[in-house]
Design a protein around this motif. Sequence first.
Motif, short mmCIF file in Angstrom:
data_model
loop_
_atom_site.label_atom_id
_atom_site.label_comp_id
_atom_site.label_asym_id
_atom_site.label_seq_id
_atom_site.Cartn_x
_atom_site.Cartn_y
_atom_site.Cartn_z
N ASN A 569 47.83 14.32 69.91
CA ASN A 569 47.83 13.57 71.17
C ASN A 569 48.58 12.25 71.02
OD1 ASN A 569 46.06 12.18 69.57
ND2 ASN A 569 44.42 12.03 71.08
N GLY A 570 49.63 12.25 70.17
CA GLY A 570 50.36 11.03 69.88
C GLY A 570 51.43 10.69 70.91
N VAL A 571 52.39 9.86 70.49
CA VAL A 571 53.38 9.31 71.42
C VAL A 571 54.45 10.31 71.81
CG1 VAL A 571 53.05 6.97 70.59
CG2 VAL A 571 54.73 8.41 69.48
N GLY A 572 54.60 11.41 71.04
CA GLY A 572 55.61 12.41 71.37
C GLY A 572 57.03 11.89 71.16
N PHE A 573 58.03 12.71 71.50
CA PHE A 573 59.42 12.30 71.37
C PHE A 573 60.28 13.23 72.23
CE2 PHE A 573 58.51 15.31 68.03
CZ PHE A 573 59.61 16.17 68.05
N ASP A 574 61.51 12.82 72.45
CA ASP A 574 62.46 13.62 73.23
C ASP A 574 63.20 14.55 72.26
OD1 ASP A 574 64.36 14.72 74.85
OD2 ASP A 574 64.86 12.84 75.86
N ILE A 575 62.89 15.84 72.34
CA ILE A 575 63.46 16.82 71.40
C ILE A 575 64.99 16.86 71.49
CG2 ILE A 575 63.52 19.26 70.77
CD1 ILE A 575 60.68 19.47 71.88
N LYS A 576 65.51 16.70 72.71
CA LYS A 576 66.96 16.79 72.89
C LYS A 576 67.72 15.67 72.18
CE LYS A 576 66.51 18.99 77.44
NZ LYS A 576 66.77 18.85 78.87
N LYS A 577 67.03 14.55 71.95
CA LYS A 577 67.69 13.40 71.34
C LYS A 577 67.52 13.34 69.83
CE LYS A 577 67.38 10.50 75.48
NZ LYS A 577 66.89 9.23 76.04
N VAL A 578 66.84 14.32 69.25
CA VAL A 578 66.62 14.35 67.80
C VAL A 578 67.58 15.35 67.17
CG1 VAL A 578 64.98 14.81 65.96
CG2 VAL A 578 64.20 13.73 68.06
N ASN A 579 68.49 14.85 66.34
CA ASN A 579 69.41 15.79 65.66
C ASN A 579 68.82 16.21 64.32
OD1 ASN A 579 70.01 13.76 63.72
ND2 ASN A 579 71.57 12.90 65.09
N LYS A 580 69.54 17.06 63.63
CA LYS A 580 69.04 17.68 62.40
C LYS A 580 68.74 16.62 61.33
CE LYS A 580 70.85 21.56 61.26
NZ LYS A 580 71.78 22.59 60.78
N GLN A 581 69.58 15.58 61.26
CA GLN A 581 69.38 14.58 60.21
C GLN A 581 68.19 13.68 60.51
OE1 GLN A 581 72.51 15.46 61.27
NE2 GLN A 581 72.77 16.60 59.38
N GLU A 582 67.99 13.33 61.79
CA GLU A 582 66.88 12.44 62.14
C GLU A 582 65.54 13.14 61.99
OE1 GLU A 582 68.12 11.43 66.02
OE2 GLU A 582 69.01 9.53 65.43
N GLY A 583 65.52 14.42 62.23
CA GLY A 583 64.26 15.15 62.14
C GLY A 583 64.15 15.94 60.86
N MET A 584 64.32 15.24 59.72
CA MET A 584 64.39 15.94 58.43
C MET A 584 63.10 16.71 58.13
SD MET A 584 67.31 15.67 57.23
CE MET A 584 66.93 16.43 55.67
N GLY A 585 61.94 16.09 58.45
CA GLY A 585 60.68 16.76 58.15
C GLY A 585 60.56 18.09 58.87
N LEU A 586 60.82 18.08 60.18
CA LEU A 586 60.74 19.31 60.96
C LEU A 586 61.80 20.31 60.51
CD1 LEU A 586 60.10 17.88 64.54
CD2 LEU A 586 58.47 19.10 63.08
N TYR A 587 62.99 19.80 60.17
CA TYR A 587 64.07 20.70 59.75
C TYR A 587 63.70 21.42 58.45
CZ TYR A 587 68.65 22.25 58.14
OH TYR A 587 69.69 23.01 57.68
N SER A 588 63.09 20.69 57.51
CA SER A 588 62.72 21.32 56.23
C SER A 588 61.64 22.38 56.44
CB SER A 588 62.23 20.26 55.25
OG SER A 588 61.01 19.69 55.68
N ILE A 589 60.71 22.10 57.38
CA ILE A 589 59.66 23.09 57.69
C ILE A 589 60.28 24.33 58.32
CG2 ILE A 589 57.59 23.53 59.08
CD1 ILE A 589 57.04 20.48 58.82
N GLU A 590 61.23 24.10 59.24
CA GLU A 590 61.90 25.24 59.90
C GLU A 590 62.64 26.09 58.88
OE1 GLU A 590 64.59 25.96 63.87
OE2 GLU A 590 64.89 24.14 62.73
N ARG A 591 63.30 25.44 57.89
CA ARG A 591 64.00 26.20 56.85
C ARG A 591 63.04 27.05 56.03
NH1 ARG A 591 67.85 22.96 53.11
NH2 ARG A 591 66.11 21.52 53.06
N ARG A 592 61.88 26.45 55.69
CA ARG A 592 60.89 27.22 54.91
C ARG A 592 60.36 28.40 55.71
NH1 ARG A 592 57.53 22.10 52.35
NH2 ARG A 592 59.12 21.43 50.86
N ALA A 593 60.14 28.18 57.02
CA ALA A 593 59.66 29.28 57.87
C ALA A 593 60.68 30.41 57.91
CB ALA A 593 59.37 28.76 59.27
N GLU A 594 61.97 30.05 58.04
CA GLU A 594 63.02 31.07 58.09
C GLU A 594 63.10 31.86 56.79
OE1 GLU A 594 66.46 28.79 59.01
OE2 GLU A 594 66.01 28.67 61.17
N LEU A 595 62.85 31.19 55.66
CA LEU A 595 62.92 31.87 54.37
C LEU A 595 61.88 32.99 54.25
CD1 LEU A 595 63.55 28.87 51.94
CD2 LEU A 595 65.13 30.74 52.46
#
Length: 618
Positions: A569-595
């Motif tokens: 229930n936090g502050v949230g963010f605009d997904i469209k404005k987050v690129n791959k480099q800025e969202g490193m944590g989410l990107y690394s999780i997505e890579r692990r999920a894909e693996l």
Amino acid sequence: MAFLHAQEADNKKLIKDILKQIQLKEVNNASRILNEFKIKDEEEGLLKTLFLNEINYLKNGSYPQDYTSFLDKEGEEASSFIRSYILLTKSKFIESQSSDKDSLIFSLKIDAYEQAEASEVKYLKSYVLNDVLSYLFKSEQLDHFYTYYLSQYEHQVQSDYERAYFYYYETCFKIRNNDFSDASKIYKGLKLLKNDEKNLKGEFFQTIGAIKEYFFNELDSARFYYGKALNIFKTQDSYYSRSRMLGIYNNLGIVKFRSENNQLALRDFNEAKNLALELNRKRNLVDIYDWLYQVHKKNDHKDSTIYYLDKKYNLEKELDRTQQSISITELQTKYQTEKKEKENLLLKQDLLITDNRKNLAYGATAVLILTVISVVFVLKNTRKKKQLAEQQHLLKSREIENLLKDQELQQIDALIAGQEKERQRIANELHDNLGGDLATLKLHFHHLQEKSKRTKEEEKLFEKTGDLLEEAYQKTRQMAHAKNSGVIAKMGLLPAVKKMAGKISLANKIKVEVHDSGLSRRLENSLEITIFRMLQELITNCIKHAKAELIVIYLTEHEESLNIMVEDNGVGFDIKKVNKQEGMGLYSIERRAELIGGTMTVESHKNKGTTVILDIPL
């Protein structure tokens, strides 16, 4: 006390009939049957009180004060049947008080369903699932649960009205997702309803009208079905029926406005406005004021246009103040005030230009206002260009920082992979080499033990030596498994996640809840470790960035997949404005999920929290 098993048949039937009438919103029928209910013990007395409060809410739109404390106290030592109904009632009470507690409300409803399953009372399971589906249909953010609970509900269907509900939810869900293949099923459900099930017929007519309006643009048909629904609810006198009438009048006003019948649209919007004021439905009032503003603006009613525009924004500000913290409220109020002033300025500008034909002084004022606005826009554009240059400079610095972060993440991944490889090597050495040697030694020792003749003292020494060999062999096996499994070897995924949640809740000013469904077996060890690490990363992101007070983790195992949802229930963010480099944590999780063949979905909105959904094939 074996509730519902030691009762007489008449009370069992009355309870089932009362639940049916409450579900159908037939208030008078429910009250009449409740009067026939004779209390035989304390639990029946509590159940009658709960029924009475539910009926009063449908009549008057209010629950007793401090109702949650009463429900928590009464549910402590109650049977599964009573606990299920209490949990469901608590979810409805919170839902009636607040619109921003999706995770808590949904969690209570699922807990109610689990208690209903434990009670083994089929009509109670159907009753609870119906409420779950109703809530999921209203809350589009939880769509991924809809199909599962719809299939569960289908298995519990016994009566015609329950089958009608099933067709209703199935059709609405598919149409909302642009699947019109089974749209006719809602009419099939309508035909199953009996004459005394009027309110449910009214809901069907209103929904068909909405489908005709929004998905097929058949305005005349929509108006016809809205009218049929309105005629049903006009015959009732309850909070529920007036709430339905509010929605129908609003629907009719929109249809007539779109058909350019503005006078009739005004009449319906005013009816909706009066009902919203009577029922204190402020969120509905905001929408109605906006429609009244649009109709009056189209009719060139200047005073009424400004009046309803003011009413809309003043009410929006009031609602913002009651739902947000002081700091956020100040920002929202400032934003809404500026927005209102700009729109009023533009509106007054239009009015002044129109009146220019009658009064040249007004025309000169309008020209002056336009000049001032143009100057302001020029100044703003100059500032924007300056800000853009500064942002480009910052962007280059951030690119370098993000590159370093990416390298650091790769190093961490390599370190983790190395640790796992080393664990695997040590485990294999222990299991294959030392373990194999010990097993061979045991065989030789047992052979020697069987062939040799010994004294009593030698026999004791042989037994002790055999026990020590067995103990050494088992310890070696345990060490091999522990090294192979990492941090969750003994516990498994679910206990490890719950333990992590407990530690975080104690150590931080944030509460972490874990809810599981169907996760009854251990998964393959490497898969459990990967999932656990992804969850650790998600929770770490929430703690660092979300400024959340509550994190809820849902783990749901289906036949061939594991669905994981982490919601805060936090502050949230605009997904469209987050690129791959800025969202490193989410990107690394997505890579692990894909693996591991999985997918990740992120849903987030400013000041409305974030939801991350992982679907992992099993």
